[in-house]
Design a protein around this motif. Structure first.
Motif, PDB file in Angstrom:
ATOM      1  N   GLY A 211       0.806  -1.212   0.000  1.00  0.00           N
ATOM      2  CA  GLY A 211       0.000   0.000   0.000  1.00  0.00           C
ATOM      3  C   GLY A 211       0.838   1.260   0.000  1.00  0.00           C
ATOM      4  N   ALA A 212       1.958   1.257   0.753  1.00  0.00           N
ATOM      5  CA  ALA A 212       2.828   2.429   0.771  1.00  0.00           C
ATOM      6  C   ALA A 212       3.456   2.662  -0.596  1.00  0.00           C
ATOM      7  CB  ALA A 212       3.906   2.250   1.833  1.00  0.00           C
ATOM      8  N   ASP A 213       3.899   1.589  -1.252  1.00  0.00           N
ATOM      9  CA  ASP A 213       4.490   1.743  -2.590  1.00  0.00           C
ATOM     10  C   ASP A 213       3.443   2.230  -3.596  1.00  0.00           C
ATOM     11  OD1 ASP A 213       6.714   1.128  -4.605  1.00  0.00           O
ATOM     12  OD2 ASP A 213       5.087  -0.132  -5.351  1.00  0.00           O
ATOM     13  N   LEU A 214       2.223   1.687  -3.511  1.00  0.00           N
ATOM     14  CA  LEU A 214       1.162   2.095  -4.429  1.00  0.00           C
ATOM     15  C   LEU A 214       0.818   3.571  -4.257  1.00  0.00           C
ATOM     16  CD1 LEU A 214      -1.122   1.256  -6.458  1.00  0.00           C
ATOM     17  CD2 LEU A 214      -2.535   0.831  -4.430  1.00  0.00           C
ATOM     18  N   LEU A 215       0.614   3.997  -3.018  1.00  0.00           N
ATOM     19  CA  LEU A 215       0.246   5.391  -2.773  1.00  0.00           C
ATOM     20  C   LEU A 215       1.382   6.342  -3.120  1.00  0.00           C
ATOM     21  CD1 LEU A 215      -1.660   4.972   0.622  1.00  0.00           C
ATOM     22  CD2 LEU A 215      -2.646   5.367  -1.643  1.00  0.00           C
ATOM     23  N   ALA A 216       2.633   5.916  -2.884  1.00  0.00           N
ATOM     24  CA  ALA A 216       3.768   6.780  -3.219  1.00  0.00           C
ATOM     25  C   ALA A 216       3.873   6.991  -4.724  1.00  0.00           C
ATOM     26  CB  ALA A 216       5.055   6.173  -2.667  1.00  0.00           C
ATOM     27  N   ARG A 217       3.673   5.928  -5.515  1.00  0.00           N
ATOM     28  CA  ARG A 217       3.737   6.084  -6.966  1.00  0.00           C
ATOM     29  C   ARG A 217       2.595   6.957  -7.483  1.00  0.00           C
ATOM     30  NH1 ARG A 217       2.600   1.855  -9.448  1.00  0.00           N
ATOM     31  NH2 ARG A 217       2.275   0.323  -7.789  1.00  0.00           N
ATOM     32  N   LYS A 218       1.412   6.814  -6.894  1.00  0.00           N
ATOM     33  CA  LYS A 218       0.295   7.648  -7.328  1.00  0.00           C
ATOM     34  C   LYS A 218       0.485   9.104  -6.901  1.00  0.00           C
ATOM     35  CE  LYS A 218      -3.315   4.213  -7.846  1.00  0.00           C
ATOM     36  NZ  LYS A 218      -4.743   3.916  -7.691  1.00  0.00           N
ATOM     37  N   GLN A 219       1.125   9.313  -5.764  1.00  0.00           N
ATOM     38  CA  GLN A 219       1.383  10.696  -5.356  1.00  0.00           C
ATOM     39  C   GLN A 219       2.394  11.358  -6.279  1.00  0.00           C
ATOM     40  OE1 GLN A 219       2.148  11.266  -1.180  1.00  0.00           O
ATOM     41  NE2 GLN A 219       3.266  13.161  -1.515  1.00  0.00           N
ATOM     42  N   ASP A 220       3.405  10.602  -6.720  1.00  0.00           N
ATOM     43  CA  ASP A 220       4.373  11.169  -7.662  1.00  0.00           C
ATOM     44  C   ASP A 220       3.699  11.583  -8.973  1.00  0.00           C
ATOM     45  OD1 ASP A 220       6.355  10.762  -5.820  1.00  0.00           O
ATOM     46  OD2 ASP A 220       6.988   8.822  -6.646  1.00  0.00           O
ATOM     47  N   GLN A 226      -7.870  12.312  -6.910  1.00  0.00           N
ATOM     48  CA  GLN A 226      -9.062  11.665  -7.454  1.00  0.00           C
ATOM     49  C   GLN A 226      -9.424  10.472  -6.569  1.00  0.00           C
ATOM     50  OE1 GLN A 226      -8.543  10.794 -11.646  1.00  0.00           O
ATOM     51  NE2 GLN A 226      -7.099  12.502 -11.886  1.00  0.00           N
ATOM     52  N   TRP A 227     -10.696  10.405  -6.179  1.00  0.00           N
ATOM     53  CA  TRP A 227     -11.083   9.392  -5.213  1.00  0.00           C
ATOM     54  C   TRP A 227     -10.944   7.980  -5.762  1.00  0.00           C
ATOM     55  CZ3 TRP A 227     -14.904   5.903  -6.248  1.00  0.00           C
ATOM     56  CH2 TRP A 227     -15.758   6.199  -7.310  1.00  0.00           C
ATOM     57  N   LYS A 228     -11.121   7.786  -7.081  1.00  0.00           N
ATOM     58  CA  LYS A 228     -11.010   6.432  -7.627  1.00  0.00           C
ATOM     59  C   LYS A 228      -9.573   5.925  -7.561  1.00  0.00           C
ATOM     60  CE  LYS A 228     -10.647   8.131 -12.391  1.00  0.00           C
ATOM     61  NZ  LYS A 228     -11.215   8.031 -13.773  1.00  0.00           N
ATOM     62  N   HIS A 229      -8.599   6.816  -7.757  1.00  0.00           N
ATOM     63  CA  HIS A 229      -7.198   6.403  -7.629  1.00  0.00           C
ATOM     64  C   HIS A 229      -6.808   6.220  -6.164  1.00  0.00           C
ATOM     65  CE1 HIS A 229      -5.931   6.599 -11.810  1.00  0.00           C
ATOM     66  NE2 HIS A 229      -6.640   7.715 -11.944  1.00  0.00           N
ATOM     67  N   LEU A 230      -7.508   6.907  -5.279  1.00  0.00           N
ATOM     68  CA  LEU A 230      -7.219   6.757  -3.865  1.00  0.00           C
ATOM     69  C   LEU A 230      -7.735   5.427  -3.319  1.00  0.00           C
ATOM     70  CD1 LEU A 230      -6.004   8.228  -1.402  1.00  0.00           C
ATOM     71  CD2 LEU A 230      -8.257   9.209  -0.985  1.00  0.00           C
ATOM     72  N   LEU A 231      -8.853   4.964  -3.827  1.00  0.00           N
ATOM     73  CA  LEU A 231      -9.468   3.734  -3.313  1.00  0.00           C
ATOM     74  C   LEU A 231      -9.058   2.486  -4.086  1.00  0.00           C
ATOM     75  CD1 LEU A 231     -13.111   4.939  -2.575  1.00  0.00           C
ATOM     76  CD2 LEU A 231     -11.173   4.776  -1.005  1.00  0.00           C
ATOM     77  N   VAL A 232      -8.858   2.615  -5.389  1.00  0.00           N
ATOM     78  CA  VAL A 232      -8.593   1.462  -6.246  1.00  0.00           C
ATOM     79  C   VAL A 232      -7.123   1.476  -6.642  1.00  0.00           C
ATOM     80  CG1 VAL A 232      -9.241   0.295  -8.391  1.00  0.00           C
ATOM     81  CG2 VAL A 232     -10.965   1.565  -7.081  1.00  0.00           C
ATOM     82  N   LEU A 265      -5.141   5.324   4.447  1.00  0.00           N
ATOM     83  CA  LEU A 265      -6.034   6.305   3.826  1.00  0.00           C
ATOM     84  C   LEU A 265      -5.914   7.672   4.493  1.00  0.00           C
ATOM     85  CD1 LEU A 265      -9.280   4.182   3.258  1.00  0.00           C
ATOM     86  CD2 LEU A 265      -7.634   4.946   1.540  1.00  0.00           C
ATOM     87  N   TRP A 266      -5.750   7.671   5.808  1.00  0.00           N
ATOM     88  CA  TRP A 266      -5.608   8.945   6.522  1.00  0.00           C
ATOM     89  C   TRP A 266      -4.315   9.650   6.119  1.00  0.00           C
ATOM     90  CZ3 TRP A 266      -8.723  11.621   9.856  1.00  0.00           C
ATOM     91  CH2 TRP A 266      -8.124  12.654  10.572  1.00  0.00           C
ATOM     92  N   LEU A 267      -3.222   8.890   6.013  1.00  0.00           N
ATOM     93  CA  LEU A 267      -1.947   9.486   5.620  1.00  0.00           C
ATOM     94  C   LEU A 267      -1.983   9.976   4.179  1.00  0.00           C
ATOM     95  CD1 LEU A 267       0.469   6.891   7.258  1.00  0.00           C
ATOM     96  CD2 LEU A 267       0.159   9.257   7.956  1.00  0.00           C
ATOM     97  N   ALA A 383       7.670   9.347  10.433  1.00  0.00           N
ATOM     98  CA  ALA A 383       6.727   9.605   9.344  1.00  0.00           C
ATOM     99  C   ALA A 383       6.533  11.097   9.102  1.00  0.00           C
ATOM    100  CB  ALA A 383       5.384   8.944   9.653  1.00  0.00           C
ATOM    101  N   GLY A 384       6.624  11.908  10.144  1.00  0.00           N
ATOM    102  CA  GLY A 384       6.390  13.335   9.992  1.00  0.00           C
ATOM    103  C   GLY A 384       7.573  14.117   9.492  1.00  0.00           C
ATOM    104  N   ARG A 385       8.791  13.595   9.650  1.00  0.00           N
ATOM    105  CA  ARG A 385       9.986  14.357   9.283  1.00  0.00           C
ATOM    106  C   ARG A 385      10.531  14.021   7.901  1.00  0.00           C
ATOM    107  NH1 ARG A 385      14.020  15.821  14.176  1.00  0.00           N
ATOM    108  NH2 ARG A 385      12.486  16.738  15.572  1.00  0.00           N
ATOM    109  N   THR A 386      10.034  12.970   7.290  1.00  0.00           N
ATOM    110  CA  THR A 386      10.589  12.564   6.005  1.00  0.00           C
ATOM    111  C   THR A 386       9.910  13.299   4.862  1.00  0.00           C
ATOM    112  OG1 THR A 386      11.054  10.654   4.603  1.00  0.00           O
ATOM    113  CG2 THR A 386       8.963  10.659   5.792  1.00  0.00           C
ATOM    114  N   GLU A 387      10.615  13.386   3.745  1.00  0.00           N
ATOM    115  CA  GLU A 387      10.053  13.950   2.524  1.00  0.00           C
ATOM    116  C   GLU A 387       9.753  12.864   1.498  1.00  0.00           C
ATOM    117  OE1 GLU A 387      12.691  16.910   1.096  1.00  0.00           O
ATOM    118  OE2 GLU A 387      12.433  18.251   2.823  1.00  0.00           O
ATOM    119  N   ASP A 388      10.140  11.631   1.773  1.00  0.00           N
ATOM    120  CA  ASP A 388       9.862  10.511   0.875  1.00  0.00           C
ATOM    121  C   ASP A 388       8.458   9.995   1.150  1.00  0.00           C
ATOM    122  OD1 ASP A 388       9.770   8.195  -0.615  1.00  0.00           O
ATOM    123  OD2 ASP A 388      11.794   7.545  -0.080  1.00  0.00           O
ATOM    124  N   PRO A 389       7.558  10.005   0.173  1.00  0.00           N
ATOM    125  CA  PRO A 389       6.185   9.553   0.442  1.00  0.00           C
ATOM    126  C   PRO A 389       6.108   8.086   0.832  1.00  0.00           C
ATOM    127  CG  PRO A 389       6.516   9.970  -1.902  1.00  0.00           C
ATOM    128  CD  PRO A 389       7.702  10.506  -1.201  1.00  0.00           C
TER     129      PRO A 389
END
Length: 482
Positions: A211-220, A226-232, A265-267, A383-389
């Motif tokens: 999940g962390a890798d997926l969300l990091a790639r989508k954030q980049d 977009q909610w569909k990319h956030l959930l799926v 999801l919160w992060l 988690a709060g001090r890093t810049e890497d998603p």
């Protein structure tokens, strides 16, 4: 005045002389006696500074030592020094490593103390459960060191194989002849001999990394707005894992996995309406699963119970409170628990915190709570001090996992939450739970080391760098010896 021979300066004038300036003869009044042998200055010796002379010897008065610039005396100064020390780059690194190590070591001690009677009831050696837990701690320590030394790209590369492997093992649990049921929940795989594996514990770690890798790639790619990319596909894959876990009847592990999903999801910055919608669906599904199962309903009714119930359904919850209440301030002593003598079920797994309160008292339980609080704070700090998603999502997911599981376990022992059957992380008996948790702690340590300021501080502590810096600071002075 005529110049002196060889261009030297004029010799000293005799005291009281007003006429010609002739050199004073040796032994004259008011003149210092000439030395019998000339004194050669030793190399390397320097005259004392003027500040070292006493006031009567011609030196200035000795002034008191000035305070360090910026230092504030009194309690406020102590607070400022403590705050500066707490804000050092390696604070998170030391907190994660120290608190996890202390929790694991104290857990080994309490597993040995709480499992002796259980092992003797099964006609096993008294140290049977302790030896298995100690072996798991050694393997987990190797995993922790390996994870702490891995670079972040390697962690991201492991996310997909780990998720596929966890799903495959969780499917095998449901295959007759391979899956094994324990206490009514079929979520184990028998490995031969005394060793068993619970794949759902590795599913938590797999969901966090993937999940962390997926969300990091989508954030980049700026797709998280977009909610569909956030959930799926994050939510469908999490629901797949939850469904496989619930097929085995393990609702406690499903609750922790759901907490990890909501943490991610919160992060990721999910909108409040979207977050509330997913949370509402999860709460509704949980309510239906509890309502349709009599055992889960009885556990829900035992919250805050002080009576065993007509059929003894609140036996474990009530005896857990008895164990905590009989411990007092400092406990009855290590190994002196009474409730573990057949009165308290699962004293070395789900209810090891109750045995800790009985043997070590309020001081022991508060120490355990403080260690978990320090570990949770350090994870949030990383988690709060890093810049890497990826680091932010993974560190937040691991912190959510360990903190939520500790809250569910301790809350059940205190009678504040229903008994969910989840172990206390790093503390309870169980190698399947200990191994992925120690690997997750290694992730936090690796992330704490990735901070640029922490990297510089760790590099400065290496022997080679420190020796070179000391050599630069040192100045060569002659010793004066021949």
């Amino acid at each position: 005045m005529p110049p002196t021979p060889h261009g030297d300066t004029a010799p000293p004038v005799l005291p009281g002389a007003t006429g010609s300036r002739r050199p004073a003869p040796p032994g004259a009044a008011g003149s210092a006696p000439a030395p019998r042998h000339p004194v050669r200055p030793r190399p390397g010796l320097r005259p004392p500074p003027a500040a070292a002379l006493a006031p009567g010897d011609g030196g200035p008065a000795v002034r008191p030592r000035a305070a360090r610039p910026g230092a504030t005396p009194g309690p406020r100064g102590l607070y400022e020094r403590a705050r500066r020390g707490w804000d050092r780059p390696l604070t998170s690194y030391y907190l994660i490593f120290g608190s996890s190590l202390l929790i694991t070591v104290l857990g080994l001690v309490m597993v040995y103390s709480a499992s002796i009677i259980q092992a003797l009831e099964y006609s096993l050696p008294a140290s049977y459960f302790f030896r298995k837990q100690f072996l798991a701690a050694l393997i987990g320590g190797a995993l922790l060191l390996a994870a702490s030394r891995m670079p972040v790209p390697l962690h991201r590369a492991l996310s997909y194989p780990l998720l596929v492997g966890a799903v495959f093992l969780m499917v095998l649990v449901q295959v007759p002849g391979i899956g094994h049921a324990v206490n009514g929940n079929q979520n184990w795989i028998h490995l031969g001999g005394p060793f068993q594996l619970q794949p759902s514990e590795f599913g938590k770690l797999a969901l966090i990394l993937w999940g962390a890798d997926l969300l990091a790639r989508k954030q980049d790619k700026r797709l998280l707005t977009q909610w569909k990319h956030l959930l799926v596909p994050l939510v469908p894959v999490a629901f797949l894992l939850l469904g496989l876990i619930m097929l085995g009847g393990d609702m406690g592990t499903a609750i922790i996995l759901a907490a990890v999903l909501f943490g991610l999801l919160w992060l990721a910055g999910a909108p409040t309406r979207l977050f509330a919608g997913v949370l509402g669906v999860a709460v509704l599904a949980g309510a239906v699963l509890i309502w349709t199962n009599p055992t889960r309903m009885s556990r829900l009714q035992c919250i805050g119970a002080s009576d065993l119930g007509p059929r003894g359904e609140c036996w474990q919850a009530v005896h857990g409170i008895y164990a905590l209440a009989s411990g007092g301030w400092f406990g009855s002593g290590l190994g002196a628990s009474v409730e573990k003598w057949g009165q308290l079920p699962e004293p070395h797994t789900d209810f090891i915190f109750a045995v800790t309160g009985e043997e070590l008292g309020l001081a022991g339980t508060l120490s355990v709570l403080a260690l978990f609080a320090a570990l949770g704070y350090a994870g949030i700090r990383v988690a709060g001090r890093t810049e890497d998603p990826f680091v932010r999502y993974a560190a937040g997911g691991v912190t959510t996992w360990i903190t939520a599981q500790a809250v569910v376990n301790i809350g059940a022992v205190l009678g504040l939450l229903p008994i969910a059957g989840v172990p206390l992380p790093l503390f309870s008996y169980g190698g399947s739970a200990l191994l992925p948790t120690m690997f997750a702690v290694g992730l936090l340590i690796a992330f704490a080391r990735q901070d640029p300021a922490a990297k510089a501080a760790l590099a400065a502590r290496r022997p080679g760098v420190r020796w070179k810096s000391m050599r630069r600071r040192m100045t060569k002075r002659p010793s004066g010896e021949r």
